[in-house]
Design a protein around this motif. Structure first.
Motif, mmCIF file in Angstrom:
data_model
loop_
_atom_site.group_PDB
_atom_site.id
_atom_site.type_symbol
_atom_site.label_atom_id
_atom_site.label_comp_id
_atom_site.label_asym_id
_atom_site.label_seq_id
_atom_site.Cartn_x
_atom_site.Cartn_y
_atom_site.Cartn_z
ATOM 1 N N LYS A 127 0.839 -1.214 0.000
ATOM 2 C CA LYS A 127 0.000 0.000 0.000
ATOM 3 C C LYS A 127 0.870 1.258 0.000
ATOM 4 O O LYS A 127 0.553 2.238 -0.676
ATOM 5 N N CYS A 128 1.937 1.247 0.778
ATOM 6 C CA CYS A 128 2.831 2.421 0.823
ATOM 7 C C CYS A 128 3.465 2.648 -0.545
ATOM 8 O O CYS A 128 3.631 3.795 -0.977
ATOM 9 N N SER A 129 3.818 1.551 -1.224
ATOM 10 C CA SER A 129 4.489 1.703 -2.524
ATOM 11 C C SER A 129 3.517 2.269 -3.556
ATOM 12 O O SER A 129 3.938 2.833 -4.563
ATOM 13 N N GLU A 130 2.222 2.141 -3.320
ATOM 14 C CA GLU A 130 1.218 2.699 -4.232
ATOM 15 C C GLU A 130 0.900 4.160 -3.917
ATOM 16 O O GLU A 130 0.192 4.820 -4.665
ATOM 17 N N SER A 131 1.401 4.645 -2.768
ATOM 18 C CA SER A 131 1.091 6.011 -2.348
ATOM 19 C C SER A 131 1.859 7.029 -3.193
ATOM 20 O O SER A 131 3.066 6.871 -3.400
ATOM 21 N N LYS A 132 1.169 8.070 -3.609
ATOM 22 C CA LYS A 132 1.838 9.111 -4.397
ATOM 23 C C LYS A 132 2.744 9.965 -3.518
ATOM 24 O O LYS A 132 3.568 10.732 -4.005
ATOM 25 N N LEU A 133 2.622 9.833 -2.210
ATOM 26 C CA LEU A 133 3.409 10.652 -1.282
ATOM 27 C C LEU A 133 4.768 10.041 -0.956
ATOM 28 O O LEU A 133 5.636 10.709 -0.424
ATOM 29 N N VAL A 134 4.943 8.768 -1.269
ATOM 30 C CA VAL A 134 6.170 8.081 -0.848
ATOM 31 C C VAL A 134 7.237 8.126 -1.947
ATOM 32 O O VAL A 134 6.999 7.715 -3.071
ATOM 33 N N ASP A 135 8.419 8.643 -1.560
ATOM 34 C CA ASP A 135 9.549 8.636 -2.497
ATOM 35 C C ASP A 135 10.441 7.433 -2.251
ATOM 36 O O ASP A 135 10.980 6.845 -3.174
ATOM 37 N N LYS A 136 10.621 7.118 -0.956
ATOM 38 C CA LYS A 136 11.517 5.991 -0.647
ATOM 39 C C LYS A 136 11.002 5.248 0.582
ATOM 40 O O LYS A 136 10.594 5.861 1.561
ATOM 41 N N LEU A 137 11.064 3.921 0.457
ATOM 42 C CA LEU A 137 10.545 3.059 1.512
ATOM 43 C C LEU A 137 11.698 2.261 2.116
ATOM 44 O O LEU A 137 12.545 1.733 1.405
ATOM 45 N N PHE A 138 11.703 2.187 3.460
ATOM 46 C CA PHE A 138 12.660 1.342 4.183
ATOM 47 C C PHE A 138 11.872 0.357 5.041
ATOM 48 O O PHE A 138 10.730 0.639 5.416
ATOM 49 N N ALA A 139 12.490 -0.750 5.388
ATOM 50 C CA ALA A 139 11.854 -1.679 6.329
ATOM 51 C C ALA A 139 12.910 -2.250 7.264
ATOM 52 O O ALA A 139 14.040 -2.509 6.867
ATOM 53 N N ALA A 140 12.494 -2.412 8.534
ATOM 54 C CA ALA A 140 13.385 -3.006 9.533
ATOM 55 C C ALA A 140 12.643 -4.112 10.265
ATOM 56 O O ALA A 140 11.674 -3.806 10.937
ATOM 57 N N PRO A 141 13.007 -5.385 10.164
ATOM 58 C CA PRO A 141 14.048 -5.870 9.269
ATOM 59 C C PRO A 141 13.535 -6.177 7.858
ATOM 60 O O PRO A 141 14.330 -6.444 6.988
#
Ligand code: AMP
Ligand code: GLY
Length: 423
Positions: free
Chosen positions: A18-32
């Protein structure tokens, strides 16, 4: 925006999509993160419980929003560490996550504020619990007060089982200190429904309903698991039920938490039992359900970041939450033997088949990328989700898609969504 997702299960993969589909997100990180999330986000090897390292990472990388997925860090206060540093975080503070972290707290809250739930007593002494059971009506339900990986609930059919249950929880301490205190609760019957709600401390907005399948085997047999599959919406969650829950459960819970000085921001997951006397709360969770998130989020029309930002800013009332007028079914592909012993490290084939298929998803949970490729690395390995115009079509699509994936030891339930045949 730069967004950090904390967690590495199927739920976090669904959030990442869902975040990757958001027009507001330029870069996504995840831990872990995990092998599936790694296709969408840069994964960093930090434990979900390591608040100091997570906060340092967020600061060093100018993260604009951190989303905390699992219950353990929320109950332990990882969100508080972000709040203290003035960082934006989606997920309740520790004093609100207690609604999941202590069943005694949540039962006392419901009693104090007249929120419908099962009758109960709390015990911190095994002898007192045992003598209470002598005259209690059977079946009866025993619950460890604290977090126990979803396994701290025992349904006891008779006095003998109930006494053995008290021993397991309080004396043998199978779930450690989670069982220092227990709730003994009236047994309820009815359909179960999960309703996940966005909350901003004041306002609460329920998402579309879902139903989980907790037992390991077909026909709801076998041990309790984290969840073997889900469908959404639940045909049993009617408009009338929704109206009742909004008036008597969701908003009263938000108001109760506020009145207690524990404003709840994040996801409030209401586990409901639709009893003959109306809907009652089975339990609250302070996060998205897993695998509920894997059917609910693919059907959400809104930009998830916009909704989460509104929650943090106390402006959820301005959001028009919308879901597609269709259905989704998720079938969990597990390692045979889960939730007990199972082998792992088997190569998973067929993941690419999902790449070009609209309305089909393969969410990773227990997977790992090795030099052999992606291998099984946990009990619940993957969540295969498919949408359809209605529940019947979604179910057929999901089971068809389970055939695209192949690994040694693959196990799944074959009756996810069977309840829809009975509606
Ligand atoms: P919980 O982790 O509290 O949701 O409990 C796990 C499962 O136990 C629920 O999904 C229900 O199937 C069952 N359960 C919990 N409380 C009760 C109850 N009071 N009566 C009947 N079943 C229950
Ligand atoms: N699927 C139930 C849970 O997430 O607790």
């Amino acid at each position: 925006m730069k967004v950090l997702i904390v967690g590495g299960g199927g739920r976090e993969h669904a959030i990442a999509v869902k975040c990757s589909e958001s027009k507001l997100v330029d870069k996504l990180f995840a831990a872990p993160g995990n092998a599936g999330i790694a296709k969408l986000a840069e994964c960093v090897d930090i434990s979900v419980m390591d608040a100091d390292k997570l906060v340092a990472f967020a600061k060093d990388n100018n993260i604009d929003l951190t989303i905390i997925g699992p219950d353990d860090p929320l109950v332990a206060g990882v969100a508080d560490a972000f709040i203290r540093e003035g960082l934006r975080v989606f997920g309740p503070a520790k004093n609100a996550a207690i609604i999941e972290g202590s069943k005694a707290f949540s039962k006392d809250l419901m009693k104090k504020y007249n929120i419908p739930s099962a009758a109960y007593e709390v015990f911190d002494n095994a002898n007192a619990a045992l003598s209470y059971l002598e005259t209690a009506k059977m079946p009866i339900v025993l619950k460890a007060d604290g977090l126990a990986l979803g396994k701290g609930v025992l349904i006891c059919n008779n006095l003998e089982e109930a006494k053995a249950g008290v021993k397991t929880l309080m004396l043998d301490k199978q779930f450690g200190t989670a069982g220092d205190k227990i709730v003994i609760e009236e047994f309820m019957t009815g359909r179960e429904v999960s309703v996940l709600c966005f909350c901003d401390g004041t306002h609460i907005k329920p998402m579309t309903s879902a139903q989980d399948h907790k037992r390991a085997k077909d026909g709801d047999k076998g041990l309790n698991t984290g969840g073997m599959g889900t469908f959404s919406p639940s045909p049993f969650y009617t408009e009338e039920v929704d109206k009742f829950c909004k008036e008597k459960i969701y908003q009263p819970t938000m108001d109760a938490m506020k009145a207690e000085g524990r404003d709840f921001t994040g996801i409030l997951f209401c586990g409901l039992m639709l009893t003959e006397d109306g809907p009652k709360v089975l339990e609250y969770n302070a996060r998205f359900g897993d695998p509920e998130a894997q059917v609910v989020l693919p059907r959400m029309k809104n930009d998830i970041i916009e909704v989460m930002e509104a929650c943090i800013d106390g402006k959820l009332d301005e959001v028009d939450l919308q879901f597609e007028d269709n259905a989704a079914v998720c079938v969990i592909l597990a390692s045979d033997g889960y939730p007990e012993h199972y082998d792992k490290g088997f190569v998973i084939n067929g993941l690419d088949t999902f790449d070009d298929k609209d309305g089909y998803y393969v969410f990773h949970a227990g997977t790992k990328l090795t030099d052999k490729g992606i291998v099984t690395n946990g009990g619940r390995v993957l969540g295969v989700t498919a949408k359809g115009d209605d529940l019947f079509k979604a179910r057929a699509n999901a089971y068809e898609a389970t055939k695209w994936i192949d690994f040694e030891n693959k196990y799944m339930r074959n009756d996810i969504g069977k309840a829809i045949d009975e509606q």
